[in-house]
Design a protein around this motif. Sequence first.
Motif, PDB file in Angstrom:
ATOM      1  N   PRO A 117      43.774  58.205  16.506  1.00  0.00           N
ATOM      2  CA  PRO A 117      44.303  57.379  15.413  1.00  0.00           C
ATOM      3  C   PRO A 117      44.854  56.024  15.826  1.00  0.00           C
ATOM      4  O   PRO A 117      44.669  55.027  15.123  1.00  0.00           O
ATOM      5  N   VAL A 118      45.565  55.959  16.974  1.00  0.00           N
ATOM      6  CA  VAL A 118      46.201  54.711  17.400  1.00  0.00           C
ATOM      7  C   VAL A 118      45.804  54.395  18.840  1.00  0.00           C
ATOM      8  O   VAL A 118      45.958  55.242  19.738  1.00  0.00           O
ATOM      9  N   VAL A 119      45.308  53.180  19.050  1.00  0.00           N
ATOM     10  CA  VAL A 119      44.906  52.726  20.389  1.00  0.00           C
ATOM     11  C   VAL A 119      45.706  51.474  20.735  1.00  0.00           C
ATOM     12  O   VAL A 119      45.656  50.470  20.016  1.00  0.00           O
ATOM     13  N   VAL A 120      46.434  51.552  21.843  1.00  0.00           N
ATOM     14  CA  VAL A 120      47.282  50.460  22.309  1.00  0.00           C
ATOM     15  C   VAL A 120      46.843  50.068  23.715  1.00  0.00           C
ATOM     16  O   VAL A 120      46.486  50.935  24.525  1.00  0.00           O
ATOM     17  N   HIS A 121      46.865  48.779  23.989  1.00  0.00           N
ATOM     18  CA  HIS A 121      46.485  48.308  25.328  1.00  0.00           C
ATOM     19  C   HIS A 121      47.528  47.331  25.846  1.00  0.00           C
ATOM     20  O   HIS A 121      47.915  46.390  25.152  1.00  0.00           O
ATOM     21  N   SER A 122      47.991  47.561  27.077  1.00  0.00           N
ATOM     22  CA  SER A 122      48.878  46.624  27.768  1.00  0.00           C
ATOM     23  C   SER A 122      48.072  45.874  28.820  1.00  0.00           C
ATOM     24  O   SER A 122      47.452  46.486  29.696  1.00  0.00           O
ATOM     25  N   THR A 123      48.090  44.546  28.724  1.00  0.00           N
ATOM     26  CA  THR A 123      47.256  43.733  29.620  1.00  0.00           C
ATOM     27  C   THR A 123      47.848  43.605  31.020  1.00  0.00           C
ATOM     28  O   THR A 123      47.120  43.529  32.002  1.00  0.00           O
ATOM     29  N   HIS A 124      49.172  43.518  31.114  1.00  0.00           N
ATOM     30  CA  HIS A 124      49.872  43.302  32.389  1.00  0.00           C
ATOM     31  C   HIS A 124      49.381  42.032  33.088  1.00  0.00           C
ATOM     32  O   HIS A 124      49.235  41.997  34.315  1.00  0.00           O
ATOM     33  N   GLY A 125      49.140  41.011  32.287  1.00  0.00           N
ATOM     34  CA  GLY A 125      48.602  39.771  32.831  1.00  0.00           C
ATOM     35  C   GLY A 125      47.090  39.828  32.796  1.00  0.00           C
ATOM     36  O   GLY A 125      46.481  40.778  33.284  1.00  0.00           O
ATOM     37  N   HIS A 126      46.470  38.827  32.189  1.00  0.00           N
ATOM     38  CA  HIS A 126      45.011  38.860  32.080  1.00  0.00           C
ATOM     39  C   HIS A 126      44.347  38.445  33.383  1.00  0.00           C
ATOM     40  O   HIS A 126      44.997  37.950  34.310  1.00  0.00           O
ATOM     41  N   VAL A 127      43.020  38.656  33.437  1.00  0.00           N
ATOM     42  CA  VAL A 127      42.236  38.276  34.627  1.00  0.00           C
ATOM     43  C   VAL A 127      41.201  37.230  34.261  1.00  0.00           C
ATOM     44  O   VAL A 127      40.121  37.169  34.840  1.00  0.00           O
ATOM     45  N   PHE A 128      41.539  36.360  33.299  1.00  0.00           N
ATOM     46  CA  PHE A 128      40.593  35.342  32.833  1.00  0.00           C
ATOM     47  C   PHE A 128      40.411  34.221  33.861  1.00  0.00           C
ATOM     48  O   PHE A 128      39.403  33.535  33.846  1.00  0.00           O
ATOM     49  N   TYR A 129      41.394  34.013  34.728  1.00  0.00           N
ATOM     50  CA  TYR A 129      41.252  33.023  35.798  1.00  0.00           C
ATOM     51  C   TYR A 129      42.083  33.459  36.989  1.00  0.00           C
ATOM     52  O   TYR A 129      43.016  34.250  36.873  1.00  0.00           O
ATOM     53  N   GLY A 130      41.696  32.945  38.180  1.00  0.00           N
ATOM     54  CA  GLY A 130      42.441  33.252  39.393  1.00  0.00           C
ATOM     55  C   GLY A 130      41.942  34.466  40.154  1.00  0.00           C
ATOM     56  O   GLY A 130      42.322  34.675  41.306  1.00  0.00           O
ATOM     57  N   TYR A 131      41.091  35.281  39.525  1.00  0.00           N
ATOM     58  CA  TYR A 131      40.635  36.507  40.167  1.00  0.00           C
ATOM     59  C   TYR A 131      39.169  36.459  40.576  1.00  0.00           C
ATOM     60  O   TYR A 131      38.803  36.868  41.673  1.00  0.00           O
ATOM     61  N   PHE A 132      38.300  36.012  39.674  1.00  0.00           N
ATOM     62  CA  PHE A 132      36.856  36.127  39.880  1.00  0.00           C
ATOM     63  C   PHE A 132      36.176  34.776  39.697  1.00  0.00           C
ATOM     64  O   PHE A 132      36.793  33.800  39.271  1.00  0.00           O
ATOM     65  N   GLY A 133      34.869  34.752  39.985  1.00  0.00           N
ATOM     66  CA  GLY A 133      34.081  33.558  39.780  1.00  0.00           C
ATOM     67  C   GLY A 133      33.793  33.335  38.300  1.00  0.00           C
ATOM     68  O   GLY A 133      34.090  34.185  37.451  1.00  0.00           O
ATOM     69  N   PRO A 134      33.166  32.179  37.966  1.00  0.00           N
ATOM     70  CA  PRO A 134      32.935  31.819  36.555  1.00  0.00           C
ATOM     71  C   PRO A 134      32.121  32.843  35.768  1.00  0.00           C
ATOM     72  O   PRO A 134      32.472  33.179  34.638  1.00  0.00           O
ATOM     73  N   LEU A 135      31.029  33.371  36.350  1.00  0.00           N
ATOM     74  CA  LEU A 135      30.172  34.306  35.625  1.00  0.00           C
ATOM     75  C   LEU A 135      30.907  35.604  35.317  1.00  0.00           C
ATOM     76  O   LEU A 135      30.901  36.088  34.167  1.00  0.00           O
ATOM     77  N   LYS A 136      31.555  36.170  36.317  1.00  0.00           N
ATOM     78  CA  LYS A 136      32.277  37.424  36.116  1.00  0.00           C
ATOM     79  C   LYS A 136      33.428  37.231  35.129  1.00  0.00           C
ATOM     80  O   LYS A 136      33.697  38.107  34.299  1.00  0.00           O
ATOM     81  N   SER A 137      34.098  36.082  35.207  1.00  0.00           N
ATOM     82  CA  SER A 137      35.194  35.805  34.271  1.00  0.00           C
ATOM     83  C   SER A 137      34.681  35.751  32.834  1.00  0.00           C
ATOM     84  O   SER A 137      35.328  36.258  31.908  1.00  0.00           O
ATOM     85  N   LYS A 138      33.491  35.145  32.628  1.00  0.00           N
ATOM     86  CA  LYS A 138      32.907  35.080  31.282  1.00  0.00           C
ATOM     87  C   LYS A 138      32.555  36.473  30.770  1.00  0.00           C
ATOM     88  O   LYS A 138      32.736  36.777  29.589  1.00  0.00           O
ATOM     89  N   LEU A 139      32.048  37.321  31.657  1.00  0.00           N
ATOM     90  CA  LEU A 139      31.716  38.691  31.264  1.00  0.00           C
ATOM     91  C   LEU A 139      32.973  39.460  30.873  1.00  0.00           C
ATOM     92  O   LEU A 139      32.961  40.248  29.911  1.00  0.00           O
ATOM     93  N   ILE A 140      34.057  39.218  31.601  1.00  0.00           N
ATOM     94  CA  ILE A 140      35.318  39.897  31.290  1.00  0.00           C
ATOM     95  C   ILE A 140      35.846  39.449  29.926  1.00  0.00           C
ATOM     96  O   ILE A 140      36.309  40.264  29.124  1.00  0.00           O
ATOM     97  N   VAL A 141      35.749  38.153  29.648  1.00  0.00           N
ATOM     98  CA  VAL A 141      36.191  37.649  28.336  1.00  0.00           C
ATOM     99  C   VAL A 141      35.353  38.280  27.227  1.00  0.00           C
ATOM    100  O   VAL A 141      35.890  38.707  26.187  1.00  0.00           O
ATOM    101  N   ALA A 142      34.041  38.374  27.434  1.00  0.00           N
ATOM    102  CA  ALA A 142      33.165  38.984  26.432  1.00  0.00           C
ATOM    103  C   ALA A 142      33.538  40.450  26.204  1.00  0.00           C
ATOM    104  O   ALA A 142      33.568  40.932  25.060  1.00  0.00           O
ATOM    105  N   ALA A 143      33.828  41.166  27.300  1.00  0.00           N
ATOM    106  CA  ALA A 143      34.224  42.570  27.181  1.00  0.00           C
ATOM    107  C   ALA A 143      35.556  42.708  26.451  1.00  0.00           C
ATOM    108  O   ALA A 143      35.744  43.622  25.643  1.00  0.00           O
ATOM    109  N   GLU A 144      36.488  41.787  26.721  1.00  0.00           N
ATOM    110  CA  GLU A 144      37.786  41.830  26.039  1.00  0.00           C
ATOM    111  C   GLU A 144      37.633  41.569  24.538  1.00  0.00           C
ATOM    112  O   GLU A 144      38.353  42.154  23.721  1.00  0.00           O
TER     113      GLU A 144
END
Length: 386
Positions: A117-144
């Motif tokens: 019934p209820v789905v909650v997500h805690s991000t604990h800081g996103h990984v949109f920058y600083g972690y991966f290269g441009p392609l992987k970061s775009k895939l992560i944004v799409a998944a989010e």
Amino acid sequence: MTKKIKVLRVITRLDLGGSAVHAALLAKLLDPSRYETHFICGSVNQLDEREIEEIRGACASFRVEPLLQREIEPLNDLRALFSLTRFMRRERFDIVHTHTSKAGFVGRAAARLARVPVVVHSTHGHVFYGYFGPLKSKLIVAAEKLAARVTDRVLCLAQSEIEDHLKLGVGARDLFEVHISGVPIEKFAKPAEPRERVRASLGVPPNAQAIAIAARLDPVKSVGHAVQAFALLYGFDPPPFLLIAGDGEEREKLEALARDLGVSDRVLFLGLRRDVPDILHASDAFLLTSLNEGYGKAIVEAMSAGLPVVATDVGGVSSLVKNGETGFLVPPGDPSAAADALGRILRDPALAKSMSQAALSAVSENMSVDAMVRRADEIYSALLKR
């Protein structure tokens, strides 16, 4: 008797990191008369038997699912998805609360397939920058973006993190809420051991100044920039020390950097420590050089110990460090700016004392563990009533 609310908490790694500590505290401290907590993690690291048993004892079930890992492995990820879905269908949870990026993708998809019934997500800081290269970061944004569609509430550590999601088109504004990661303020305000004894055990001379770091030694924490900044501090007699509490994949690289810069005798790699409050109270300033930071829990810990803070102006850090009052904000990736800020604090006892007092005053009950747990209860209750 009122039926308890069944909550499943999902995270990839249960360790001493901020997100895992946050999840473990909620598992242990949510009112057991109201909640029946279940816990799934992909692995358990760094915790001793007592710490593991504390979490296990607070939960109706505690399970390690080895398929649930941080790395993207499509086949194993699908198998983890099916495993979690089966478990959720069998247990009929009222709430599934996922923590961090990978557990969030797999756990939220499983929860919707299982019709939780209820789905909650805690991000604990996103990984949109600083972690991966441009392609992987775009895939992560799409998944989010996809995951946001099957989520009832996304909890971020700071308002700036919410704005980052919205700028990238991840979810609508009313999906998000700030839920900080609480700190045991009293524990950090009062050291267990006297300052002099701790410094002596570390080999820090009584009259030498010390700068503390508490961080994972991985690329996004950018501790190499901290070591470079420290090496730029000149003209101190005796010279200062850098105390690094933490471990990780970059330790050997950082030790080599300290040797190359000629400061290895004063850069102390302390490894994982359970006496971080004592380390902070044995220090004179705190340094954070992250490239990305959701909130900066370590900053609250340092401020609770009365330390002036020099930190990179990333993520939610500026919501904690008031530039020129409780410390200094510096650009990420700029060791020279960090060294200048540290030098101002270490050379000016009056400024350091003023910042110390301002840091202590800035720490409030709203930053505590109790406040974090209380707010989680309020969020769950509101979502269940919809």
